[in-house]
Design a protein around this motif. Structure first.
Motif, short mmCIF file in Angstrom:
data_model
loop_
_atom_site.label_atom_id
_atom_site.label_comp_id
_atom_site.label_asym_id
_atom_site.label_seq_id
_atom_site.Cartn_x
_atom_site.Cartn_y
_atom_site.Cartn_z
N ASP A 173 0.86 -1.19 0.00
CA ASP A 173 0.00 0.00 0.00
C ASP A 173 0.89 1.23 0.00
N PHE A 220 1.04 3.98 -1.53
CA PHE A 220 0.44 5.31 -1.54
C PHE A 220 -0.49 5.56 -0.35
N GLY A 265 0.87 3.26 4.46
CA GLY A 265 1.83 3.27 3.37
C GLY A 265 3.20 2.74 3.78
#
Length: 154
Positions: free
Chosen positions: A39, A41, A88
């Protein structure tokens, strides 16, 4: 926040990446805190459902990598970091002795291995197979997930 468009395609591609990921191990392989963020972003910070799906994918990738590491003949450490506030930064890590530095094994003495796992993802982690620890510093809070029966402990 803008609507997350293409969610179905995004997760289809994410799970495809998890399923086909190959470490390409050979006798020359080594890892210097190698890691992968699924993940990158931080889209999981906007929705618990999306965050849970990413954690599920990290655990699946970890299991996939553990199968590949079974044939690896060098000592190694592997773990998942799940960050409390920053999805993130969640990642799967592998570390071995390497030519860059002589720091192996990695030790984090401040991990509380008797922690309470958050209800939001307790059901995603098999406690028979994994140890879960909590780490808190002035900069971050995170959970470490490490397999019990394979590799060198943190």
């Amino acid at each position: 926040m803008k609507k997350f468009r293409g969610k179905k395609r995004y997760f289809r591609n994410l799970w495809k990446e998890v399923e086909i990921f190959d470490l390409q191990l050979d006798e020359e392989s080594w890892f210097d805190f190698w890691h992968i963020h699924l993940d990158f972003f931080g889209v999981g910070k906007h929705s618990l459902k999306i965050r849970r799906e990413h954690i599920k994918a990290h655990v699946a990738l970890y299991n996939h990598l553990l199968k590949q590491l079974e044939a690896f003949e060098k000592p190694y450490q592997s773990w998942i970091c799940i960050h409390e506030e920053d999805p993130g930064s969640d990642a799967v890590y592998i570390h071995t002795p390497n030519p860059n530095d002589d720091y192996f094994p990695h030790r984090v003495t401040e991990i509380n291995w008797n922690c309470k796992i958050p209800n939001t993802y307790r059901d995603l982690i098999d406690l028979e197979k994994f140890n879960v620890g909590y780490y808190k510093s002035e900069f971050e809070e995170m959970y470490y997930i490490q397999v019990k029966e394979q590799g060198v402990s943190l």
